[in-house]
Write an enzyme that holds these catalytic residues in place. Structure first.
Site, mmCIF file in Angstrom:
data_model
loop_
_atom_site.group_PDB
_atom_site.id
_atom_site.type_symbol
_atom_site.label_atom_id
_atom_site.label_comp_id
_atom_site.label_asym_id
_atom_site.label_seq_id
_atom_site.Cartn_x
_atom_site.Cartn_y
_atom_site.Cartn_z
ATOM 1 N N ALA A 126 0.837 -1.200 0.000
ATOM 2 C CA ALA A 126 0.000 0.000 0.000
ATOM 3 C C ALA A 126 0.869 1.246 0.000
ATOM 4 O O ALA A 126 0.547 2.252 -0.616
ATOM 5 C CB ALA A 126 -0.928 -0.007 1.213
ATOM 6 N N GLU B 209 3.438 1.103 -3.881
ATOM 7 C CA GLU B 209 2.870 1.198 -5.228
ATOM 8 C C GLU B 209 2.166 2.541 -5.438
ATOM 9 O O GLU B 209 2.279 3.166 -6.494
ATOM 10 C CB GLU B 209 1.889 0.037 -5.440
ATOM 11 C CG GLU B 209 1.298 0.012 -6.838
ATOM 12 C CD GLU B 209 0.537 -1.269 -7.129
ATOM 13 O OE1 GLU B 209 0.280 -2.039 -6.192
ATOM 14 O OE2 GLU B 209 0.184 -1.471 -8.306
ATOM 15 N N SER C 194 2.601 5.544 -3.704
ATOM 16 C CA SER C 194 3.480 6.723 -3.731
ATOM 17 C C SER C 194 4.288 6.754 -5.014
ATOM 18 O O SER C 194 4.475 7.819 -5.612
ATOM 19 C CB SER C 194 4.454 6.720 -2.561
ATOM 20 O OG SER C 194 3.789 6.444 -1.382
ATOM 21 N N CYS D 52 -6.973 6.019 4.584
ATOM 22 C CA CYS D 52 -5.569 5.613 4.463
ATOM 23 C C CYS D 52 -4.732 5.909 5.705
ATOM 24 O O CYS D 52 -4.608 7.042 6.150
ATOM 25 C CB CYS D 52 -4.948 6.308 3.261
ATOM 26 S SG CYS D 52 -3.217 5.882 3.039
ATOM 27 N N GLU E 85 6.142 12.525 1.397
ATOM 28 C CA GLU E 85 6.926 11.938 0.315
ATOM 29 C C GLU E 85 6.708 12.698 -0.994
ATOM 30 O O GLU E 85 7.651 12.988 -1.735
ATOM 31 C CB GLU E 85 6.452 10.491 0.136
ATOM 32 C CG GLU E 85 7.557 9.501 0.057
ATOM 33 C CD GLU E 85 7.023 8.084 -0.039
ATOM 34 O OE1 GLU E 85 6.154 7.705 0.785
ATOM 35 O OE2 GLU E 85 7.476 7.352 -0.932
#
Ligand code: SF4
Lengths: 402, 64
Positions: free
Chosen positions: A240, A243, A245, A351, A360
């Site tokens: 999670a 992939e 980010s 999330c 990020e």
């Protein structure tokens, strides 16, 4: 049963008229029937939800279940990239659980993903991004942003957070790159998954012998999870966190490079970055298969009856383009303040890693724009291969030059 | 107006802390909401309403 015709049969349509907009049919549906009947590729009847308000209502209504066994494949696909939650994955996939089971897992982890902790990771993330820029420069004047920046950067971030040791990272990066590629058929994707699981078992065993100051050590020594659950939870965090980010970094850069006016605004004023990140999250909504909730009893909503067992697919990309909530929704506008979008979903499953994702993306875009003042696409924008067939939307490759 | 937070309902999303960092934080132990100042100043009320609306789990309330 409902006697209205079903406009969406055999799962969600994949073909987009324009690469950064959801298929036009969803916009038409929102105008006519924001909760419309659909059939899934397995033949099950359900509903597709395209309005922001109804999406939020369903996502916070406890009569709707998140149980994995009640969900369906969203796309009919020869590339069966969606795995069977019950059969293919280890236990602990709490995004597919209801309370109180879900609560047990989530509460174990929320302390690790607070805004404060994720902000404290920024220097680490900046160091990782700088390393990727150096590697790109070493290649010359051009690179594939997917392979040379986004995928390794997000893999390194999640590896550091979890505590995957240096010597295992190269293998993890390679496996994760294969797991995210287009040409991986169902069988191979299962093999890649098994290899990742084995790697995680190895890493977790290492933490028993040599505990560190990291998330995985906390889970291993905390003693609140069965060994299989521990691997399952770690896998969930890894997949999670990685992939999504990686794809947001590449697709977000693509979107900015396609919209020179927006890009110029951001270059002129770096303080717009928080808003830009929220707007890109909204505009691109890479979870293009949406999220599913199944009513455990009959529910009346907006003039329709969702019968028990008929799964509602909340189509996040079109929910985030609802003009009632976001004026002129099809325009990318990095100044709009899009916070409140449903890209990270809503309700108790929202999330867990969203604050990490924000940091990020912020560091990733800022670094790229600062370090490459002349960053541009190396090919025609319409030649970029899009991830239409994948669970997470994005680009397969992004040749850039500087 | 007083902020009420229910840590039992909170799922640790951090949306409140992101929206009004002066008023909300998250516990270091389990990530649940910590209200730093339960009585917001008048100019803060709009932001607090945003935080209440954005909270995904319904853990926040603003009461008289
Ligand atoms: S926004 Fe709501 S769920 Fe998220 S941390 Fe704050 S109180 Fe908890």
């Amino acid at each position: 049963m409902n006697d209205m015709v079903c406009p969406i049969t055999n799962g969600l349509p994949k073909v987009r008229e324009r690469p950064l907009d959801p298929p036009a049919i969803f916009g038409q549906l929102r105008d006519d029937r924001p909760i419309a009947p659909m059939t899934f590729p397995d033949g099950a009847r359900g509903w597709v939800v395209t309005s922001f308000a109804h999406a939020r209502t369903i996502l916070t209504d406890s009569r709707f279940s998140s149980q994995g066994s009640l969900k369906h494949l969203a796309f009919a696909s020869e590339l069966a990239t969606e795995l069977d939650i019950e059969k293919d994955l280890p236990p602990g996939q709490f995004e597919h659980m209801d309370p109180p089971e879900h609560t047990r897992f989530r509460k174990l982890l929320t302390g690790e993903f607070t805004l404060r902790r994720m902000k404290a990771m920024v220097p680490q993330i900046e160091r990782i991004a700088a390393g990727r820029v150096a590697a790109m420069r070493a290649k010359g004047q051009s690179a594939d942003l997917v392979r040379d920046f986004s995928v390794p950067m997000s893999a390194q971030v999640i590896c550091e957070l979890l505590g995957v040791p240096e010597d295992a990272r190269g293998r993890f990066e390679e496996l994760s790159f294969r797991a995210l590629s287009l040409d991986v058929k169902a069988e191979e994707s299962k093999a890649v998954l098994d290899a990742i699981v084995n790697l995680l078992i190895e890493v977790a065993m290492g933490k028993v012998a040599e505990p560190g100051d990291d998330l995985l050590t906390g889970l291993v020594t905390g003693g609140q999870l069965e060994p299989a659950e521990l691997i399952g939870v770690t896998l969930l965090l890894l997949v999670a966190g990685h992939e999504t980010s990686a794809n947001m970094l590449s697709l977000g850069t693509y979107a900015l490079l396609r919209e020179p006016e927006q890009l110029a605004k951001l270059r002129a004023d770096e303080s717009l970055i928080d808003n830009a990140v929220e707007e890109l999250l909204r505009y691109l909504t890479i979870v293009h298969i949406g999220v599913q909730r199944t009513p455990t009893e009959d529910v009346e909503l907006a003039g329709v009856t969702l019968r028990a067992g008929e799964t509602a697919l909340i189509h996040l990309p079109s929910v985030n383009r609802d003009p009632e909530r976001f004026p002129d929704p099809d325009r990318l506008d990095i100044t709009r303040g899009a916070i409140g979008h449903l890209t990270f979903s809503h309700g108790i499953h929202q999330c867990l890693g969203q604050q990490l994702a924000r940091q990020e993306l912020k560091v990733g875009f800022t670094t790229l724009l600062r370090e490459f003042p002349d960053l541009r696409l190396a090919v025609d924008p319409d030649e970029i291969p899009m991830r239409e067939n994948m669970t997470i939307y994005g680009v397969h490759e992004l040749p850039v030059a500087w | 107006m007083v902020i009420e937070a229910d840590p039992e309902l909170c799922v640790g999303s951090g949306m409140c802390a992101l929206t009004v960092p002066d008023l909300f934080d998250q516990s270091q132990d389990d990530g649940t909401v910590v209200v730093l100042r339960p009585v917001p100043a008048d100019p803060e009320l709009d932001d607090v309403r945003d935080a209440v609306r954005r909270c995904p789990s319904g853990a926040l309330k603003l009461t008289d």
